[in-house]
Design an enzyme around this catalytic site. Structure first.
Site, mmCIF file in Angstrom:
data_model
loop_
_atom_site.group_PDB
_atom_site.id
_atom_site.type_symbol
_atom_site.label_atom_id
_atom_site.label_comp_id
_atom_site.label_asym_id
_atom_site.label_seq_id
_atom_site.Cartn_x
_atom_site.Cartn_y
_atom_site.Cartn_z
ATOM 1 N N HIS A 17 -13.027 82.540 -13.945
ATOM 2 C CA HIS A 17 -13.892 81.437 -14.345
ATOM 3 C C HIS A 17 -15.009 81.939 -15.245
ATOM 4 C CE1 HIS A 17 -12.882 77.774 -11.841
ATOM 5 N NE2 HIS A 17 -11.976 78.664 -11.460
ATOM 6 N N ASP A 116 -20.094 76.016 -15.359
ATOM 7 C CA ASP A 116 -18.736 75.805 -14.857
ATOM 8 C C ASP A 116 -18.745 74.420 -14.203
ATOM 9 O OD1 ASP A 116 -16.437 75.865 -12.976
ATOM 10 O OD2 ASP A 116 -16.288 77.922 -13.667
HETATM 11 C C1 U2F Z 1 -7.952 81.354 -11.304
HETATM 12 O O1 U2F Z 1 -7.028 82.138 -11.984
HETATM 13 P P1 U2F Z 1 -6.609 83.668 -11.978
HETATM 14 O O2 U2F Z 1 -7.770 84.507 -12.260
HETATM 15 O O3 U2F Z 1 -5.847 84.088 -10.787
HETATM 16 O O4 U2F Z 1 -5.505 83.648 -13.174
HETATM 17 P P2 U2F Z 1 -5.558 83.250 -14.693
HETATM 18 O O5 U2F Z 1 -6.270 81.980 -14.951
HETATM 19 O O6 U2F Z 1 -4.155 83.313 -15.122
HETATM 20 O O7 U2F Z 1 -6.378 84.411 -15.368
HETATM 21 C C2 U2F Z 1 -6.027 85.743 -15.211
HETATM 22 C C3 U2F Z 1 -6.704 86.490 -16.356
HETATM 23 O O8 U2F Z 1 -6.680 87.886 -16.066
HETATM 24 C C4 U2F Z 1 -6.070 88.595 -17.131
HETATM 25 C C5 U2F Z 1 -5.207 87.579 -17.866
HETATM 26 C C6 U2F Z 1 -5.987 86.280 -17.685
HETATM 27 O O9 U2F Z 1 -6.934 86.132 -18.728
HETATM 28 O O10 U2F Z 1 -5.048 87.968 -19.221
HETATM 29 N N1 U2F Z 1 -5.251 89.707 -16.580
HETATM 30 C C7 U2F Z 1 -5.207 90.879 -17.269
HETATM 31 O O11 U2F Z 1 -5.810 91.029 -18.344
HETATM 32 N N2 U2F Z 1 -4.467 91.916 -16.746
HETATM 33 C C8 U2F Z 1 -3.785 91.807 -15.594
HETATM 34 O O12 U2F Z 1 -3.144 92.794 -15.197
HETATM 35 C C9 U2F Z 1 -3.810 90.570 -14.890
HETATM 36 C C10 U2F Z 1 -4.563 89.537 -15.413
HETATM 37 C C11 U2F Z 1 -7.166 80.401 -10.418
HETATM 38 F F1 U2F Z 1 -6.468 81.143 -9.503
HETATM 39 C C12 U2F Z 1 -6.221 79.552 -11.272
HETATM 40 O O13 U2F Z 1 -5.492 78.687 -10.444
HETATM 41 C C13 U2F Z 1 -6.999 78.784 -12.335
HETATM 42 O O14 U2F Z 1 -6.103 78.115 -13.188
HETATM 43 C C14 U2F Z 1 -7.845 79.768 -13.148
HETATM 44 C C15 U2F Z 1 -8.724 79.077 -14.160
HETATM 45 O O15 U2F Z 1 -9.563 78.170 -13.539
HETATM 46 O O16 U2F Z 1 -8.685 80.573 -12.290
#
Ligand code: U2F
Length: 454
Positions: A17, A116
């Protein structure tokens, strides 16, 4: 040039976020460089440390906000919900304290609050000060839309009975008529306002129409009908993404070079990239199912897997797959997805991951876990048709092999690839000079520059 606008930015320090919010702020700084705007970024020390990684940016000053843990009782658990609960209990006082500090330090009253969207109380803080509130929804428009219809959804569930509505579709939500109740986020399906997350989002829904603008990291063309509907609900509804195609990305340092070198040696579109974002690790049984599928099919894979989850892999898996697979504890995901050797992305359907996959045209295999992810996966498979969900919804050896075959080898995969490349083109157009996202971004800049938000 003298500073004449002081924007207070309130981050939600969990999941992905705070990072997209900082990306947005950096772009606002760059595009307003000659217009005298300064930003105070309020976030917990831990999250600030992770997203700033020691870097300093002109006109952005980070302030640490109390995370709700008491001295000597620092949160040590692995349960993110517990940490969220502590943090939320400390709001809004923790933010108000640093906002005052920032005003003293800059010698300027805050003229606009950008937060946010989860932090609904920013609406009240802005009202008390008589300044605009701009809210940033970090997920997709579809989940925002579903939340905005919570009252109608609850009333239908109560009158029909929750079990009977499961297979019903959201015929009354524009752009989401093929979505079933069972695809919705848990925070909508359970009307339990005792759950801090459900309560937070419900309060957000009640406040959002008062926000001067609701900003989304997406592009209008992906969901035109939903976009129009949300435009009618908010004062300004601004899709300004995908930010990775339009904004400076936050640096990951040099980490992950090894896997990029490995990718260079793989065949075009042959590698399966696997990541479940920043919060999730699948259950051991599913980890085994996925691992067995990769091993049996001998699919080249790059798996981003936290060190503490390595023990969940089947015995000897790493040795047996070392010729065609690689595991890293953190991957430079943007560079990985950009690499032409990547042919599919096994994802938990976090919004940032989906947007990144679209931006680089990589088809997805979806295994959603919580929150918006299930709805996102429905949109990926049935509306945008840019990926598939797993049979039965969980990783099993055979179900995963089937999904991998359909995306990597079958006609289905070919159609999915065509669809995602078309969507990628639309995303690229949106961020061009005259594109919808660029226009919306300029409108946002005007809103925050003007002290009254008009
Ligand atoms: C929450 O999401 P997450 O943080 O679990 O997952 P993403 O929205 O997909 O974001 C993961 C980010 O971490 C980066 C990737 C994304 O930008 O490029 N990343 C990385 O660089 N290297 C890695 O090995 C693993 C990840 C929530 F869980 C979701 O349901 C929501 O949709 C989201 C947005 O609100 O937040």
């Amino acid at each position: 040039m003298a500073i004449h606008s002081h924007i207070g930015v309130l981050a939600f320090p969990f999941g992905t976020h705070a990072a997209p919010l900082l990306t947005l702020v950096r772009r606002l700084v760059i595009d307003s460089s000659s217009q005298g705007i300064t930003f105070s970024f309020f976030n917990t020390a831990k999250s600030n440390c992770a997203i700033f990684s020691g870097q300093e940016f002109d006109n952005i000053k980070a302030y640490d906000v109390w995370d709700g843990t008491h001295e000597g009782q620092a949160f040590t658990g692995s349960n993110i919900l517990e940490a969220m609960q502590l943090f939320l209990a400390a709001t809004p006082g923790n933010f108000e304290k640093v906002m005052k500090e920032a005003e003293v330090k800059t010698g300027m009253k805050i003229s606009c609050l950008l937060s946010d969207a989860f932090l609904w109380f920013t609406c009240d803080l802005a009202e008390e000060r008589g300044i605009p509130w701009v809210s940033f929804w970090t997920a997709a428009s579809c989940s925002l839309s579903a939340h905005m219809y919570t009252d109608q959804i609850w009333s239908l569930m109560r009158s029909t009975g929750a079990a009977k509505t499961e297979e019903k579709t959201l015929s009354f939500v524009p752009g989401m008529t093929s979505v079933r109740f069972s695809d919705l986020p848990e925070e909508i399906l359970s009307d339990n306002l005792e759950s801090p997350l459900t309560l937070m989002i419900y309060k957000m829904v009640q406040k959002l129409s008062k926000s001067t603008a609701v900003v989304v990291n997406s592009f209008e063309e992906i969901d035109p009908v939903i976009t129009n509907d949300l435009k009618s609900k908010f004062q300004n509804f601004l899709n300004i993404g995908p930010s990775i195609l339009s904004s400076p990305t936050l640096s990951n340092g040099d980490s992950g070079q090894e896997c990029l070198l490995w990718l260079e040696k793989q065949r075009h579109a042959s590698v399966i990239y696997i990541s479940f974002g920043t919060v999730i690790t699948p259950q051991p049984r599913e980890m085994a199912g996925l691992a067995e599928a990769l091993e049996t099919g001998e699919f080249p894979f790059l798996w981003s897997l936290r060190d503490n989850a390595m023990k969940l892999l089947p015995d000897g898996f790493l040795d047996r797959t070392s010729k065609f697979g690689m595991i890293v504890s953190w991957a430079p995901q943007l560079k990985v997805l950009e690499n032409p050797s990547v042919g599919a992305f096994i994802t938990h359907c976090g919004w940032n991951s989906i947007l990144e996959s679209i931006s680089f045209g990589v088809p997805m295999i979806c295994r959603p876990f919580f929150g918006d992810q299930n709805l996102n996966s429905k949109m990926v498979e049935d509306v945008w048709k840019i990926g598939v969900r797993l049979e039965g919804g969980v990783f099993t050896k055979n179900g995963t092999i089937e999904a991998l075959h359909s995306v990597m080898l079958n006609e289905t995969g070919k159609a999915i690839r065509e669809n995602i490349n078309k969507l990628k083109q639309k995303a690229q157009y949106a961020v061009k000079f005259d594109g919808t996202s660029t226009k919306n971004f300029r409108a946002l800049l005007e809103l925050i520059k003007s002290p009254r938000g008009i």
